[in-house]
Design a protein around this motif. Structure first.
Motif, PDB file in Angstrom:
ATOM      1  N   ILE A 115      -5.327  -4.120   5.008  1.00  0.00           N
ATOM      2  CA  ILE A 115      -4.341  -4.073   6.090  1.00  0.00           C
ATOM      3  C   ILE A 115      -3.902  -5.481   6.480  1.00  0.00           C
ATOM      4  O   ILE A 115      -2.729  -5.715   6.800  1.00  0.00           O
ATOM      5  N   ALA A 116      -4.810  -6.440   6.428  1.00  0.00           N
ATOM      6  CA  ALA A 116      -4.442  -7.835   6.705  1.00  0.00           C
ATOM      7  C   ALA A 116      -3.424  -8.332   5.684  1.00  0.00           C
ATOM      8  O   ALA A 116      -2.477  -9.044   6.026  1.00  0.00           O
ATOM      9  N   LEU A 117      -3.615  -7.941   4.430  1.00  0.00           N
ATOM     10  CA  LEU A 117      -2.663  -8.332   3.376  1.00  0.00           C
ATOM     11  C   LEU A 117      -1.324  -7.641   3.604  1.00  0.00           C
ATOM     12  O   LEU A 117      -0.264  -8.276   3.495  1.00  0.00           O
ATOM     13  N   TYR A 118      -1.349  -6.363   3.900  1.00  0.00           N
ATOM     14  CA  TYR A 118      -0.112  -5.621   4.184  1.00  0.00           C
ATOM     15  C   TYR A 118       0.638  -6.277   5.338  1.00  0.00           C
ATOM     16  O   TYR A 118       1.866  -6.392   5.320  1.00  0.00           O
ATOM     17  N   ARG A 119      -0.117  -6.721   6.302  1.00  0.00           N
ATOM     18  CA  ARG A 119       0.465  -7.343   7.503  1.00  0.00           C
ATOM     19  C   ARG A 119       1.100  -8.693   7.199  1.00  0.00           C
ATOM     20  O   ARG A 119       2.143  -9.040   7.775  1.00  0.00           O
ATOM     21  N   CYS A 157       2.002 -10.056   3.995  1.00  0.00           N
ATOM     22  CA  CYS A 157       2.883 -10.269   2.845  1.00  0.00           C
ATOM     23  C   CYS A 157       4.252  -9.637   3.074  1.00  0.00           C
ATOM     24  O   CYS A 157       4.409  -8.699   3.865  1.00  0.00           O
ATOM     25  N   SER A 158       5.228 -10.156   2.358  1.00  0.00           N
ATOM     26  CA  SER A 158       6.587  -9.619   2.439  1.00  0.00           C
ATOM     27  C   SER A 158       7.007  -8.959   1.132  1.00  0.00           C
ATOM     28  O   SER A 158       8.074  -8.347   1.060  1.00  0.00           O
ATOM     29  N   ASP A 159       6.163  -9.078   0.124  1.00  0.00           N
ATOM     30  CA  ASP A 159       6.465  -8.532  -1.193  1.00  0.00           C
ATOM     31  C   ASP A 159       6.274  -7.009  -1.184  1.00  0.00           C
ATOM     32  O   ASP A 159       5.176  -6.506  -0.913  1.00  0.00           O
ATOM     33  N   THR A 214       3.511  -5.496  -3.481  1.00  0.00           N
ATOM     34  CA  THR A 214       2.158  -5.710  -2.962  1.00  0.00           C
ATOM     35  C   THR A 214       1.870  -4.766  -1.805  1.00  0.00           C
ATOM     36  O   THR A 214       0.768  -4.226  -1.681  1.00  0.00           O
ATOM     37  N   LYS A 215       2.862  -4.552  -0.950  1.00  0.00           N
ATOM     38  CA  LYS A 215       2.680  -3.624   0.159  1.00  0.00           C
ATOM     39  C   LYS A 215       2.385  -2.209  -0.349  1.00  0.00           C
ATOM     40  O   LYS A 215       1.523  -1.504   0.197  1.00  0.00           O
ATOM     41  N   ILE A 216       3.074  -1.791  -1.402  1.00  0.00           N
ATOM     42  CA  ILE A 216       2.842  -0.465  -1.969  1.00  0.00           C
ATOM     43  C   ILE A 216       1.418  -0.380  -2.543  1.00  0.00           C
ATOM     44  O   ILE A 216       0.719   0.619  -2.346  1.00  0.00           O
ATOM     45  N   LYS A 217       1.002  -1.433  -3.246  1.00  0.00           N
ATOM     46  CA  LYS A 217      -0.363  -1.466  -3.786  1.00  0.00           C
ATOM     47  C   LYS A 217      -1.385  -1.388  -2.656  1.00  0.00           C
ATOM     48  O   LYS A 217      -2.432  -0.729  -2.779  1.00  0.00           O
ATOM     49  N   ALA A 218      -1.090  -2.086  -1.557  1.00  0.00           N
ATOM     50  CA  ALA A 218      -2.004  -2.063  -0.409  1.00  0.00           C
ATOM     51  C   ALA A 218      -2.106  -0.652   0.169  1.00  0.00           C
ATOM     52  O   ALA A 218      -3.205  -0.187   0.493  1.00  0.00           O
ATOM     53  N   LEU A 219      -0.991   0.030   0.289  1.00  0.00           N
ATOM     54  CA  LEU A 219      -1.000   1.397   0.810  1.00  0.00           C
ATOM     55  C   LEU A 219      -1.775   2.331  -0.119  1.00  0.00           C
ATOM     56  O   LEU A 219      -2.534   3.190   0.346  1.00  0.00           O
ATOM     57  N   LEU A 268      -4.647 -17.956   1.601  1.00  0.00           N
ATOM     58  CA  LEU A 268      -5.378 -16.787   2.082  1.00  0.00           C
ATOM     59  C   LEU A 268      -4.741 -15.503   1.555  1.00  0.00           C
ATOM     60  O   LEU A 268      -5.421 -14.596   1.082  1.00  0.00           O
ATOM     61  N   GLU A 269      -3.417 -15.450   1.628  1.00  0.00           N
ATOM     62  CA  GLU A 269      -2.711 -14.261   1.161  1.00  0.00           C
ATOM     63  C   GLU A 269      -2.885 -14.083  -0.347  1.00  0.00           C
ATOM     64  O   GLU A 269      -3.097 -12.966  -0.827  1.00  0.00           O
TER      65      GLU A 269
END
Length: 212
Positions: free
Chosen positions: A69-73, A75-77, A80-85, A12-13
Protein backbone atom coordinates in the motif's frame (compact mmCIF):
# COMPACT_ATOMS: atom_id res chain seq x y z
CA UNK A 1 10.72 18.80 -2.18
CA UNK A 2 14.51 19.17 -2.25
CA UNK A 3 16.61 17.30 -4.79
CA UNK A 4 18.20 15.18 -2.04
CA UNK A 5 14.87 14.16 -0.49
CA UNK A 6 13.45 13.44 -3.94
CA UNK A 7 16.35 11.10 -4.72
CA UNK A 8 15.92 9.36 -1.37
CA UNK A 9 12.22 8.91 -2.04
CA UNK A 10 13.02 7.48 -5.48
CA UNK A 11 15.37 4.93 -3.92
CA UNK A 12 12.73 3.86 -1.40
CA UNK A 13 10.09 3.49 -4.09
CA UNK A 14 12.46 1.59 -6.37
CA UNK A 15 13.37 -0.84 -3.57
CA UNK A 16 9.71 -1.52 -2.75
CA UNK A 17 8.93 -1.97 -6.42
CA UNK A 18 11.60 -4.66 -6.85
CA UNK A 19 10.39 -6.49 -3.76
CA UNK A 20 6.88 -6.42 -5.19
CA UNK A 21 7.87 -7.59 -8.66
CA UNK A 22 10.50 -10.20 -7.84
CA UNK A 23 9.45 -11.50 -4.43
CA UNK A 24 11.70 -11.90 -1.35
CA UNK A 25 15.26 -10.64 -1.80
CA UNK A 26 18.38 -10.33 0.31
CA UNK A 27 19.85 -6.87 0.75
CA UNK A 28 22.66 -7.87 -1.61
CA UNK A 29 20.33 -8.93 -4.42
CA UNK A 30 18.11 -5.90 -3.87
CA UNK A 31 21.15 -3.63 -4.28
CA UNK A 32 22.00 -5.31 -7.57
CA UNK A 33 18.48 -5.24 -9.00
CA UNK A 34 17.60 -1.72 -7.82
CA UNK A 35 21.06 -0.36 -8.74
CA UNK A 36 21.72 1.17 -5.34
CA UNK A 37 24.80 0.83 -3.08
CA UNK A 38 24.85 -2.25 -0.86
CA UNK A 39 25.00 -0.15 2.32
CA UNK A 40 22.04 1.89 1.12
CA UNK A 41 20.02 -1.26 0.39
CA UNK A 42 20.64 -2.51 3.92
CA UNK A 43 19.67 0.83 5.48
CA UNK A 44 16.54 1.02 3.32
CA UNK A 45 15.46 -2.47 4.36
CA UNK A 46 16.06 -1.65 8.04
CA UNK A 47 13.85 1.44 7.68
CA UNK A 48 11.20 -0.59 5.85
CA UNK A 49 11.30 -3.26 8.55
CA UNK A 50 10.80 -0.66 11.28
CA UNK A 51 7.83 0.83 9.40
CA UNK A 52 6.32 -2.60 8.78
CA UNK A 53 6.77 -2.38 4.99
CA UNK A 54 8.88 -5.55 4.80
CA UNK A 55 9.27 -8.70 6.85
CA UNK A 56 12.62 -10.43 7.32
CA UNK A 57 12.57 -14.16 6.74
CA UNK A 58 15.98 -15.73 7.18
CA UNK A 59 18.35 -13.84 4.89
CA UNK A 60 15.65 -12.33 2.71
CA UNK A 61 13.03 -9.61 3.03
CA UNK A 62 9.53 -9.76 1.60
CA UNK A 63 7.08 -6.93 1.08
CA UNK A 64 4.06 -6.83 3.42
CA UNK A 65 0.52 -5.60 2.66
CA UNK A 66 1.49 -2.34 4.37
CA UNK A 67 4.50 -2.07 2.05
CA UNK A 68 2.34 -2.82 -0.99
CA UNK A 69 0.00 0.00 0.00
CA UNK A 70 2.93 2.35 0.65
CA UNK A 71 4.16 1.65 -2.89
CA UNK A 72 0.67 2.16 -4.34
CA UNK A 73 0.51 5.43 -2.45
CA UNK A 74 3.88 6.74 -3.63
CA UNK A 75 4.13 5.61 -7.25
CA UNK A 76 2.49 7.18 -10.28
CA UNK A 77 3.16 4.32 -12.69
CA UNK A 78 -0.15 2.66 -13.63
CA UNK A 79 1.39 -0.76 -14.28
CA UNK A 80 3.01 -0.79 -10.83
CA UNK A 81 -0.25 0.27 -9.19
CA UNK A 82 -2.05 -2.63 -10.88
CA UNK A 83 0.65 -5.06 -9.70
CA UNK A 84 0.28 -3.65 -6.19
CA UNK A 85 -3.49 -4.20 -6.25
CA UNK A 86 -3.03 -7.77 -7.50
CA UNK A 87 -0.47 -8.45 -4.77
CA UNK A 88 -2.80 -7.04 -2.13
CA UNK A 89 -5.70 -9.14 -3.40
CA UNK A 90 -3.54 -12.27 -3.05
CA UNK A 91 -2.11 -11.31 0.33
CA UNK A 92 -5.54 -10.54 1.76
CA UNK A 93 -7.26 -13.48 0.11
CA UNK A 94 -9.94 -11.19 -1.28
CA UNK A 95 -12.26 -12.97 -3.70
CA UNK A 96 -13.68 -9.82 -5.30
CA UNK A 97 -12.15 -7.71 -8.05
CA UNK A 98 -9.05 -5.54 -7.88
CA UNK A 99 -11.23 -2.54 -8.76
CA UNK A 100 -12.87 -2.87 -5.33
CA UNK A 101 -9.45 -2.68 -3.70
CA UNK A 102 -8.54 0.29 -5.89
CA UNK A 103 -11.67 2.13 -4.74
CA UNK A 104 -10.85 1.36 -1.11
CA UNK A 105 -7.25 2.58 -1.37
CA UNK A 106 -8.08 5.66 -3.44
CA UNK A 107 -10.80 6.59 -0.96
CA UNK A 108 -8.45 6.08 1.99
CA UNK A 109 -5.68 8.12 0.40
CA UNK A 110 -7.96 11.00 -0.54
CA UNK A 111 -9.99 11.13 2.69
CA UNK A 112 -7.50 10.08 5.38
CA UNK A 113 -6.60 13.61 6.44
CA UNK A 114 -10.23 14.77 6.66
CA UNK A 115 -11.16 11.64 8.61
CA UNK A 116 -8.22 12.09 10.98
CA UNK A 117 -6.62 8.79 9.96
CA UNK A 118 -2.91 8.03 10.21
CA UNK A 119 -2.37 5.62 7.32
CA UNK A 120 0.90 4.33 8.77
CA UNK A 121 -0.99 3.44 11.95
CA UNK A 122 -3.63 1.27 10.28
CA UNK A 123 -3.38 -2.53 10.49
CA UNK A 124 -3.08 -3.48 6.83
CA UNK A 125 -1.71 -6.93 7.68
CA UNK A 126 -5.09 -7.95 9.14
CA UNK A 127 -7.85 -6.99 6.70
CA UNK A 128 -10.60 -8.23 9.05
CA UNK A 129 -9.43 -5.88 11.80
CA UNK A 130 -9.04 -3.06 9.26
CA UNK A 131 -12.61 -3.65 8.05
CA UNK A 132 -13.89 -3.51 11.61
CA UNK A 133 -12.17 -0.18 12.13
CA UNK A 134 -13.31 1.32 8.81
CA UNK A 135 -16.94 0.25 9.21
CA UNK A 136 -17.73 3.50 11.04
CA UNK A 137 -17.09 5.35 7.76
CA UNK A 138 -19.29 3.03 5.69
CA UNK A 139 -21.72 5.69 4.49
CA UNK A 140 -18.87 7.80 3.11
CA UNK A 141 -17.24 5.01 1.08
CA UNK A 142 -17.66 4.27 -2.63
CA UNK A 143 -19.49 1.05 -3.41
CA UNK A 144 -16.37 -1.00 -4.20
CA UNK A 145 -14.77 -0.07 -0.88
CA UNK A 146 -17.99 -1.03 0.92
CA UNK A 147 -17.84 -4.47 -0.72
CA UNK A 148 -14.31 -5.03 0.58
CA UNK A 149 -15.29 -4.02 4.12
CA UNK A 150 -18.42 -6.20 3.99
CA UNK A 151 -16.41 -9.19 2.73
CA UNK A 152 -14.00 -9.11 5.65
CA UNK A 153 -16.61 -8.24 8.27
CA UNK A 154 -18.57 -11.36 7.31
CA UNK A 155 -15.45 -13.43 7.96
CA UNK A 156 -14.55 -11.54 11.17
CA UNK A 157 -17.57 -12.38 13.33
CA UNK A 158 -19.69 -15.53 13.67
CA UNK A 159 -22.29 -15.16 10.89
CA UNK A 160 -26.00 -15.94 10.76
CA UNK A 161 -27.37 -17.80 7.74
CA UNK A 162 -30.96 -17.13 6.68
CA UNK A 163 -32.79 -19.80 4.70
CA UNK A 164 -29.47 -21.23 3.56
CA UNK A 165 -28.90 -18.15 1.39
CA UNK A 166 -27.83 -14.86 2.98
CA UNK A 167 -24.87 -15.08 5.33
CA UNK A 168 -23.81 -12.20 7.53
CA UNK A 169 -24.05 -10.23 10.74
CA UNK A 170 -27.53 -9.17 11.87
CA UNK A 171 -28.30 -6.20 14.09
CA UNK A 172 -31.05 -3.62 14.61
CA UNK A 173 -31.26 -0.30 12.81
CA UNK A 174 -32.15 3.02 14.44
CA UNK A 175 -35.86 2.13 14.24
CA UNK A 176 -35.36 -1.23 15.92
CA UNK A 177 -35.75 -3.25 12.73
CA UNK A 178 -33.41 -6.15 11.95
CA UNK A 179 -30.87 -5.42 9.21
CA UNK A 180 -27.54 -6.74 8.04
CA UNK A 181 -24.43 -4.96 9.29
CA UNK A 182 -22.58 -6.92 6.61
CA UNK A 183 -23.89 -9.68 4.40
CA UNK A 184 -23.05 -11.98 1.52
CA UNK A 185 -26.26 -12.10 -0.47
CA UNK A 186 -26.61 -14.37 -3.53
CA UNK A 187 -28.69 -11.70 -5.25
CA UNK A 188 -26.94 -8.48 -4.21
CA UNK A 189 -23.40 -9.61 -3.37
CA UNK A 190 -21.51 -8.22 -0.40
CA UNK A 191 -23.33 -5.30 1.20
CA UNK A 192 -23.13 -3.11 4.30
CA UNK A 193 -26.10 -1.87 6.36
CA UNK A 194 -28.49 -3.75 4.14
CA UNK A 195 -32.10 -4.86 4.57
CA UNK A 196 -32.68 -7.74 2.14
CA UNK A 197 -35.86 -9.63 1.33
CA UNK A 198 -34.96 -12.61 3.49
CA UNK A 199 -35.03 -10.78 6.83
CA UNK A 200 -38.83 -10.28 7.05
CA UNK A 201 -39.28 -14.03 6.54
CA UNK A 202 -37.77 -14.67 9.95
CA UNK A 203 -40.60 -14.75 12.47
CA UNK A 204 -38.49 -13.47 15.32
CA UNK A 205 -35.02 -11.97 15.25
CA UNK A 206 -32.68 -14.93 14.76
CA UNK A 207 -35.35 -17.56 15.52
CA UNK A 208 -35.05 -19.19 12.12
CA UNK A 209 -31.37 -18.60 11.56
CA UNK A 210 -29.66 -21.99 11.21
CA UNK A 211 -25.94 -21.73 11.54
CA UNK A 212 -26.11 -19.08 14.22
Amino acid sequence: MSSASSKASDKLERALKYLLLTGPLSSYKLALKADIPFATAWRVLKVFSTKGYVLKEGKTFKITPKGVIALYRSCSDRATKIKALEALKEAWGYEGGVDDLRELLDWLLSEAEDLGLDLDGLCFSRPEALAGFLYRFAEEMPEGARRVVAYFLVSLLPPIILNGLCKGILSLDERGRPCWIAVRCPKHGYRLNFACDEIPKVAAFGSEAPGR
